[in-house]
Design an enzyme around this catalytic site. Structure first.
Site, PDB file in Angstrom:
ATOM      1  N   HIS A 199       9.319  76.677  29.671  1.00  0.00           N
ATOM      2  CA  HIS A 199       8.699  75.563  30.384  1.00  0.00           C
ATOM      3  C   HIS A 199       9.413  74.250  30.102  1.00  0.00           C
ATOM      4  O   HIS A 199       9.422  73.346  30.933  1.00  0.00           O
ATOM      5  CB  HIS A 199       7.204  75.495  30.048  1.00  0.00           C
ATOM      6  CG  HIS A 199       6.426  76.572  30.735  1.00  0.00           C
ATOM      7  ND1 HIS A 199       5.868  77.622  30.083  1.00  0.00           N
ATOM      8  CD2 HIS A 199       6.168  76.764  32.052  1.00  0.00           C
ATOM      9  CE1 HIS A 199       5.272  78.420  30.961  1.00  0.00           C
ATOM     10  NE2 HIS A 199       5.450  77.924  32.167  1.00  0.00           N
ATOM     11  N   ARG A 306       1.376  72.810  38.510  1.00  0.00           N
ATOM     12  CA  ARG A 306       1.101  73.318  37.156  1.00  0.00           C
ATOM     13  C   ARG A 306       0.225  72.296  36.432  1.00  0.00           C
ATOM     14  O   ARG A 306       0.740  71.369  35.817  1.00  0.00           O
ATOM     15  CB  ARG A 306       2.407  73.493  36.377  1.00  0.00           C
ATOM     16  CG  ARG A 306       3.306  74.625  36.839  1.00  0.00           C
ATOM     17  CD  ARG A 306       4.516  74.709  35.933  1.00  0.00           C
ATOM     18  NE  ARG A 306       5.280  75.923  36.109  1.00  0.00           N
ATOM     19  CZ  ARG A 306       6.384  76.016  36.842  1.00  0.00           C
ATOM     20  NH1 ARG A 306       6.864  74.974  37.484  1.00  0.00           N
ATOM     21  NH2 ARG A 306       7.027  77.169  36.920  1.00  0.00           N
ATOM     22  N   ARG A 342      -2.895  75.270  40.610  1.00  0.00           N
ATOM     23  CA  ARG A 342      -3.035  76.414  39.699  1.00  0.00           C
ATOM     24  C   ARG A 342      -3.917  76.004  38.535  1.00  0.00           C
ATOM     25  O   ARG A 342      -3.697  74.952  37.926  1.00  0.00           O
ATOM     26  CB  ARG A 342      -1.665  76.872  39.194  1.00  0.00           C
ATOM     27  CG  ARG A 342      -1.786  78.145  38.366  1.00  0.00           C
ATOM     28  CD  ARG A 342      -0.453  78.677  37.934  1.00  0.00           C
ATOM     29  NE  ARG A 342       0.153  77.840  36.916  1.00  0.00           N
ATOM     30  CZ  ARG A 342       1.361  78.062  36.400  1.00  0.00           C
ATOM     31  NH1 ARG A 342       2.095  79.069  36.849  1.00  0.00           N
ATOM     32  NH2 ARG A 342       1.844  77.275  35.471  1.00  0.00           N
ATOM     33  N   GLU A 441       2.337  88.035  38.258  1.00  0.00           N
ATOM     34  CA  GLU A 441       3.348  87.798  37.225  1.00  0.00           C
ATOM     35  C   GLU A 441       3.198  88.743  36.051  1.00  0.00           C
ATOM     36  O   GLU A 441       3.917  88.621  35.059  1.00  0.00           O
ATOM     37  CB  GLU A 441       3.349  86.333  36.770  1.00  0.00           C
ATOM     38  CG  GLU A 441       2.013  85.776  36.371  1.00  0.00           C
ATOM     39  CD  GLU A 441       2.051  84.290  36.064  1.00  0.00           C
ATOM     40  OE1 GLU A 441       3.139  83.693  35.958  1.00  0.00           O
ATOM     41  OE2 GLU A 441       0.955  83.708  35.907  1.00  0.00           O
ATOM     42  N   ASN A 464       9.200  84.135  36.702  1.00  0.00           N
ATOM     43  CA  ASN A 464       9.586  83.766  35.328  1.00  0.00           C
ATOM     44  C   ASN A 464       8.860  84.670  34.336  1.00  0.00           C
ATOM     45  O   ASN A 464       9.448  85.186  33.395  1.00  0.00           O
ATOM     46  CB  ASN A 464       9.211  82.309  35.030  1.00  0.00           C
ATOM     47  CG  ASN A 464       9.757  81.359  36.064  1.00  0.00           C
ATOM     48  OD1 ASN A 464      10.724  81.677  36.742  1.00  0.00           O
ATOM     49  ND2 ASN A 464       9.145  80.200  36.208  1.00  0.00           N
ATOM     50  N   ASP A 465       7.556  84.832  34.567  1.00  0.00           N
ATOM     51  CA  ASP A 465       6.788  85.705  33.685  1.00  0.00           C
ATOM     52  C   ASP A 465       6.966  87.165  34.058  1.00  0.00           C
ATOM     53  O   ASP A 465       7.060  88.018  33.178  1.00  0.00           O
ATOM     54  CB  ASP A 465       5.303  85.323  33.723  1.00  0.00           C
ATOM     55  CG  ASP A 465       5.031  84.143  32.821  1.00  0.00           C
ATOM     56  OD1 ASP A 465       5.484  84.174  31.665  1.00  0.00           O
ATOM     57  OD2 ASP A 465       4.393  83.175  33.275  1.00  0.00           O
ATOM     58  N   ARG A 475      10.763  84.997  27.484  1.00  0.00           N
ATOM     59  CA  ARG A 475      11.551  84.083  28.340  1.00  0.00           C
ATOM     60  C   ARG A 475      12.111  82.893  27.576  1.00  0.00           C
ATOM     61  O   ARG A 475      12.974  82.173  28.080  1.00  0.00           O
ATOM     62  CB  ARG A 475      10.697  83.623  29.534  1.00  0.00           C
ATOM     63  CG  ARG A 475       9.528  82.760  29.161  1.00  0.00           C
ATOM     64  CD  ARG A 475       8.532  82.643  30.309  1.00  0.00           C
ATOM     65  NE  ARG A 475       8.693  81.415  31.058  1.00  0.00           N
ATOM     66  CZ  ARG A 475       7.820  80.997  31.985  1.00  0.00           C
ATOM     67  NH1 ARG A 475       6.763  81.727  32.300  1.00  0.00           N
ATOM     68  NH2 ARG A 475       8.012  79.863  32.607  1.00  0.00           N
ATOM     69  N   CYS A 512       7.081  81.637  43.565  1.00  0.00           N
ATOM     70  CA  CYS A 512       7.155  80.290  42.998  1.00  0.00           C
ATOM     71  C   CYS A 512       7.870  80.251  41.648  1.00  0.00           C
ATOM     72  O   CYS A 512       7.905  79.216  40.998  1.00  0.00           O
ATOM     73  CB  CYS A 512       5.768  79.668  42.884  1.00  0.00           C
ATOM     74  SG  CYS A 512       4.704  80.531  41.726  1.00  0.00           S
TER      75      CYS A 512
HETATM   76  C1  PEP Z   1       6.282  82.031  36.786  1.00  0.00           C
HETATM   77  O1  PEP Z   1       5.892  82.631  35.776  1.00  0.00           O
HETATM   78  O2  PEP Z   1       7.231  82.422  37.504  1.00  0.00           O
HETATM   79  C2  PEP Z   1       5.641  80.767  37.190  1.00  0.00           C
HETATM   80  C3  PEP Z   1       5.946  80.162  38.318  1.00  0.00           C
HETATM   81  O3  PEP Z   1       4.765  80.201  36.310  1.00  0.00           O
HETATM   82  P1  PEP Z   1       5.207  79.443  34.976  1.00  0.00           P
HETATM   83  O4  PEP Z   1       6.691  79.255  35.001  1.00  0.00           O
HETATM   84  O5  PEP Z   1       4.470  78.162  34.950  1.00  0.00           O
HETATM   85  O6  PEP Z   1       4.753  80.384  33.901  1.00  0.00           O
HETATM   86 MG    MG Z   2       4.004  82.114  34.888  1.00  0.00          MG
END
Ligand code: PEP
Ligand code: MG
Length: 590
Positions: A199, A306, A342, A441, A464-465, A475, A512
């Protein structure tokens, strides 16, 4: 290595991983994060006079620091940064502000540091949400001042205090560290550790700050004040660059600016493939003030807000009223375009002071996101009430993070209904029946996409997750980051399955995660029938360029072709070939 690094003026070239694009040229600022827990600072009434004294002394101390920083800055740079110091000094002397803080210390029972944090965060938020760039800069100055006062109050060496343009060099940065520095002075981030999809890296990209992760211990070997260049395109780290190297990178900075300028000119064009298939480009935002970027980049709405950034920046729980004000502002400014809010995704690498998520052995597998919210219904319902009220002012969609079971959706719906009932009982107006979506995710959610589609109105794929959970790769951990790739065919299967399930059930699917803005991934995702992409607004221009340069038939063929490939590298190569054949100026694409 050690001795080399400390030898002045010898140019040293190292290679790390780029995590936020752009070139930074400037001097190093060493940063080591202090641990602060402001919530412990509630005071007894007998100590209020002492807290008022602490506050008065902190003002004097920070005023002296500002004075000496300004002098040093003026000696070095003339008066180009004087306005920053002048505005901070003016704030520090403002009798109305001082009185407000003193009264709050007297009446709230909280210590001076907590009160300063809350009041200055609110003032910063107010300025940051104004249209004008001038006021946004002032907001950064106020937030910086907040940090300086807190450190003075707690007797902490003020590590966050940048008083000239600098490249921040740290072992690691958390998202909350990233937002504590005065944005007006940050040129770049160089860290030993940190994943491209952490993040903190996402925040750096949102703030348009070039960043490079070296991957080994380097931060403590770089002398404070050393000259540095960070190449956020290729991962270059140059220590003590020669004038020739500096000139070379200044030229890259200029070319990059020209390239961006050209892309911006094309923003007005429709977002569609060569053959005319419409593709919806939405924005991911962390802060309400980014709505300006959303509009400037012609996003069709916000696909992901977010909200946890409001919580970590304040280091406390924002009230229903505070949240309502922010959500309303976003909804109003975007209407009739969608504003997808979210619900809080705390835990993982984003912690809230006073909640013990950081004691967990595996925070990414722990008390995070919807799990945290369902265990803390009062925190969750406060947010839900604020969202329901704000929905009267625009087109708000609710998005739930980290869902892994149907039970979580059912319980969330119950809490949304309870939040509505509470408002009804108080006679407060709100809008019910907002579209409800879930982040896909976790592998559990992706594999159950057909079933989940019957419970919700839309999906948003969080790659991402999803990548970290499918591959079991943290990650944020760069020891294993080489294998963290969404091009891994296992991850792609989960993505394709989700898109298919959503499409078949007529439930819109957005992606996203950072993958949505990966130039190599865009044609592949189009080939999988994805039509909604949500990303940092600054990437919309280049994404539109890619969308407009490819033909849907070629994208479908690409997706068909990769079915026979079994490694991430081979798939990525195939995707690169398609982009190379269709898009020019690849070197500046993120
Ligand atoms: C993701 O996990 O791809 C996502 C968009 O949420 P975040 O990056 O805030 O965990
Ligand atoms: Mg996520």
């Amino acid at each position: 290595m050690k001795t080399d690094l400390k030898t002045p003026l010898k140019e040293i070239v190292l290679h790390g991983r780029p995590t936020s694009p752009g070139v930074a040229i400037g001097s190093a600022f060493q940063f080591h994060a202090p641990k602060i827990n402001l919530n412990e600072l509630k005071v007894k009434s007998s100590n209020i006079a002492e807290e008022l004294d602490f506050f008065a002394n902190a003002i004097l101390k920070v005023a002296q620091q500002l004075e000496s920083s300004q002098k040093a800055s003026e000696q070095q740079y003339g008066n180009q940064f004087s306005e920053i110091f002048e505005s901070q000094k003016a704030f520090l002397k403002d009798p109305v502000l001082i009185k407000e803080i003193e009264e709050e210390i007297r009446n709230s029972g909280y210590g001076a540091a907590f009160v300063v944090s809350k009041i200055l965060a609110d003032k910063g938020d107010y300025f940051i949400n104004l249209e004008s760039a001038y006021f946004r800069d002032r907001a950064y100055d106020i937030l910086d001042l907040k940090q300086q006062l807190i450190h003075a109050l707690l007797g902490i060496d003020t590590d966050y205090r940048l008083d000239k343009p600098s490249i921040v060099v740290a072992e690691m940065l958390s998202p909350s560290d990233t937002v504590q520095f005065n944005r007006n002075f940050i040129l770049g981030f160089l860290t030993d550790k940190g994943g491209e999809n952490s993040h903190a890296a996402i925040l750096a990209r949102g703030l348009r700050i070039p960043a490079v992760v070296y991957g080994h211990s380097l931060s403590r070997l770089i002398m404070p004040g050393s000259q540095l260049i960070l190449d956020g395109f290729n991962g270059g780290i140059i220590i003590n660059p020669t004038p020739k190297t500096i000139a070379h990178y200044e030229e890259i900075q200029k070319e990059h600016q020209r390239f961006e300028h050209q892309l911006l000119k094309e923003l007005e064009l429709p977002s569609q493939t060569k053959d005319g298939t419409p593709v919806h480009l939405l924005a991911n935002i962390e802060f309400a003030h980014e709505i300006n970027d959303v509009k400037q980049n012609h996003a069709e709405g916000v696909g992901l807000f977010r909200t946890e950034s409001m919580f970590i920046e304040k280091r406390s729980l924002p009230s229903e009223e505070e949240q309502f004000t922010v959500y309303r502002q976003i909804a109003e400014q975007l209407a009739p375009s969608p504003a997808t809010i979210r619900t809080i995704d705390l835990g993982g690498d984003k912690f809230l002071e006073n909640y013990s998520q950081d004691d967990e052995l595996n925070p990414f597998l722990g008390w995070r996101a919807i799990r945290f919210c369902l265990d803390e219904p009062e925190i969750f319902k406060t947010q839900l009430r604020a969202i329901l009220r704000a929905a009267l002012y625009g087109n708000i969609h609710i998005l739930i993070p980290m869902v892994s079971s149907v039970n979580e959706i059912i319980r969330t719906k119950e809490l949304i209904a309870e939040a509505g009932d509470e408002l009804l009982r108080k006679g407060v107006e709100f809008k019910a029946d907002l579209p409800l979506g879930i982040m896909i995710e976790t592998p559990a959610a992706a594999i159950m996409a057909e079933e989940l589609a019957t419970y919700v109105d839309f999906f948003s794929i969080g790659t991402n997750d999803l990548t970290q959970y499918v591959l079991a790769i943290d990650r944020t951990n760069d020891k294993v980051s080489a294998a963290y790739t969404t091009f891994n065919p296992a991850v792609l299967k989960f993505i394709a399955h989700t898109i298919k399930a959503g499409t078949e059930h007529k439930k819109p699917v957005t992606l996203c995660g950072e993958f949505a803005a990966n130039p190599l991934a865009i044609p592949l995702l189009l080939g999988m029938e994805l039509r909604n992409f949500s990303m940092n607004p600054h990437y919309i221009a280049e994404t539109k360029k890619i969308v407009r340069s490819v033909d849907l038939q070629a994208c479908k063929q690409l997706y068909a072709d990769i079915q026979t490939l079994h490694t991430a590298d081979a798939i990525e190569e195939k995707c690169r070939a398609l982009i190379k054949a269709n898009v020019q100026n690849l070197e500046f694409l993120s």
